[in-house]
Scaffold this active site. Structure first.
Site, PDB file in Angstrom:
ATOM      1  CB  CYS A 160      35.591  32.892  -4.178  1.00 36.21           C
ATOM      2  SG  CYS A 160      36.858  33.988  -4.773  1.00 36.21           S
ATOM      3  CB  SER A 175      27.721  36.346  -1.375  1.00 37.85           C
ATOM      4  OG  SER A 175      26.901  37.486  -1.219  1.00 37.85           O
ATOM      5  CD  GLU A 222      36.079  36.625  -7.551  1.00 37.33           C
ATOM      6  OE1 GLU A 222      35.323  35.651  -7.305  1.00 37.33           O
ATOM      7  OE2 GLU A 222      36.951  37.021  -6.779  1.00 37.33           O
TER       8      GLU A 222
END
Ligand code: ADP
Length: 481
Positions: A286, A231, A252
């Site tokens: 994501c 996150s 990432e």
């Protein structure tokens, strides 16, 4: 029967490791039942492991790239030879449908194959000199001891995407898997060792509490590189901590992917792409489409056909034949999706399908379509991480671009259009690290994966992914006459 299959996979892949008496409980999100207890490492133990990795890296780096590549290639073969057992582990601890887990194993293995080859191509260069009698050249060298922290949504692919380039480059690496999914990472580690990777060069260290180990990775000056997928809030913490030693860092982080459908698009193709992009892993990736932006003149047609397709998705435990939407990872994941949907409805959105009235029990959230969403709602500004499609309407190309970029995130974006000029304009204008044009799935080991803005730093996969684990050294050679 399911549990037996999981236990067989654990037995086959974890080499007799005792999974009945660790400190870290692993449960099956489809049933809530505990399937294993994994040994967790203390911060002191991880520190000792860093010391061992930092010693072992020298001999590993001294091997030729070809030798390392041969070991990685063997690891790739072993991963594929164990694809079904690995997929059962993924489904058991992360919940995704078995068919998707099989695809993830192949995807994860592909990074190992790719970097087995790419490691041999870590070329330096000779540069035309700036003065007579001098020569200018560069070489690439491994950064040294690395650390990685991975999430639960791709328990194998996120591990290999970091570990394979690190090993190919000649680094050692210590990996802390997500607390929810340590079994897949441990299985991958065991196969790496079987392939010939020295055990001190790649070590998986599950823990019960991630923060102290994150702090250790950033404060121990033997760790020269940290790669994190997770996150944005945790990425910010790690980036601040990594400042202590100016460790290299790759992040990432979260995304908020727009999926734009223009009026010249092939609507049926857009719907197929939208389903693939939105519902993989029950919407828990994501790069999942997070906001559907549809041009006003085709909005009703798109919404109707899209909703009809979503209504047919089979919601079931991942091991059940034909399952397409599995459970969310845990209660917190379910509560977050629920709150976002409830909030959107309270703010004026309409549930065309699913929504709060269609409880499925456990952590299964019914596939949901919301219309009347606006970009200022929480559901449009947060990463949903669930099987919820929110649809917004726009009038012009400029509106679409403005709405798409109106987020602090910049990971993946998608759009469907056929006009060539529009395709170039929109592709260039989207402030995202990755853009899918007339396609809803863009991840591949050959392509650079990563985001801009608050979605992260650095790229994984492709030839660029190797550079993240290498330093570029410039050598000037004088006295050449
Ligand atoms: P999610 O909410 O999807 O679980 P997180 O960013 O919390 O995303 O988790 C991703 C990874 O980061 C996991 O391996 C988790 O254990 C780890 N993590 C969570 N908090 C921290 C922290 N403070 N420091 C280091 N790692 C952390």
């Amino acid at each position: 029967m399911t549990e037996n299959r999981t236990q067989t996979a654990i037995k086959n892949l974890l080499n007799g490791r005792d999974v009945t008496a660790g400190d870290l409980a692993v449960d099956d999100p489809a049933t809530g039942k505990i399937i294993a207890w994994v040994r967790a490492y203390t911060v002191d133990e991880v520190s000792q492991i860093i010391a061992e990795a930092d010693t072992a890296r020298h001999a590993w780096a001294a091997r030729t790239a070809k030798e390392r590549g041969a070991i990685l290639r063997k690891w790739f073969d072993l991963i594929l030879a164990n694809q079904t057992d690995l997929a059962h582990l993924i489904t058991a601890e992360c919940g995704k449908p078995l068919a998707e887990a099989m695809v993830e194993v192949a995807y994860g293995a592909a990074f190992v194959e790719w970097f087995a080859e790419e490691g041999k191509r870590a070329y330096g260069e000779t540069i035309p000199s700036f003065a007579t009698g001098k020569r200018v050249l560069t070489i690439k060298q491994p950064v040294g001891t690395c650390a990685a922290i991975t999430p639960w949504n791709f328990p194998i692919a996120m591990v290999t995407r970091k570990v394979a380039p690190a090993l190919a480059a000649g680094c050692s690496i210590i990996l802390k898997p997500a607390e929810a999914t340590p079994l897949s990472a441990l299985a991958i580690e065991r196969l790496a060792i079987e392939a010939g990777v020295p055990s001190a060069v790649f070590k998986v260290t599950p823990v019960c509490e991630p923060a102290p180990v994150g702090e250790l990775f950033c404060s121990d000056d033997r760790v020269r590189k940290l790669s994190f997928t997770g996150s944005t809030p945790v990425g910010k913490i790690l980036m601040a901590q990594a400042a202590q030693n100016i460790a290299k860092i790759s992040l990432e982080l979260g995304g908020n992917a727009p999926f734009i459908v223009f009026d010249d698009a092939d609507i049926d193709a857009a719907i197929t792409g939208a389903i693939a992009s939105k519902f993989r892993n029950a919407g828990q990736t994501c790069v999942c489409a997070n906001r559907f932006l549809v041009q006003d003149s085709i909005a009703e047609e798109f919404t109707e056909k899209f909703t009809a397709r979503i209504a047919k998705l089979k919601v079931a435990p991942g091991v059940e034949r034909g399952a397409e939407i599995g459970p969310l990872i845990n209660d917190a994941g379910y509560a977050k999706v629920s709150a976002l949907v409830d909030g959107a409805i309270a703010a004026g959105a309409v549930a065309r399908l699913g929504g709060p009235s269609s409880e499925r029990g456990g952590n299964f959230y019914a596939p949901t379509v919301l219309t009347g969403v606006t970009n200022d709602m929480d559901i449009a500004q947060s990463e949903i991480f669930g099987p919820v499609a929110s649809i917004m309407i726009f009038a012009t190309e400029d509106d679409a671009i403005r709405m798409a970029n109106d987020t602090p995130f910049g990971l993946a974006a998608y759009f469907y259009a056929r006009d060539m000029g529009r395709i170039w304009r929109v592709m260039e204008a989207l402030e995202y690290g990755m853009v899918g044009i007339n396609d809803g799935v863009l991840s591949s080991e050959v392509a650079p994966f990563g985001g801009i803005k608050q979605s992260g730093l650095g790229r994984e996969g492709s030839k660029h992914g190797l550079d993240e684990y290498m330093e570029l050294k410039y050598a000037l050679m004088g006295g050449v006459s």
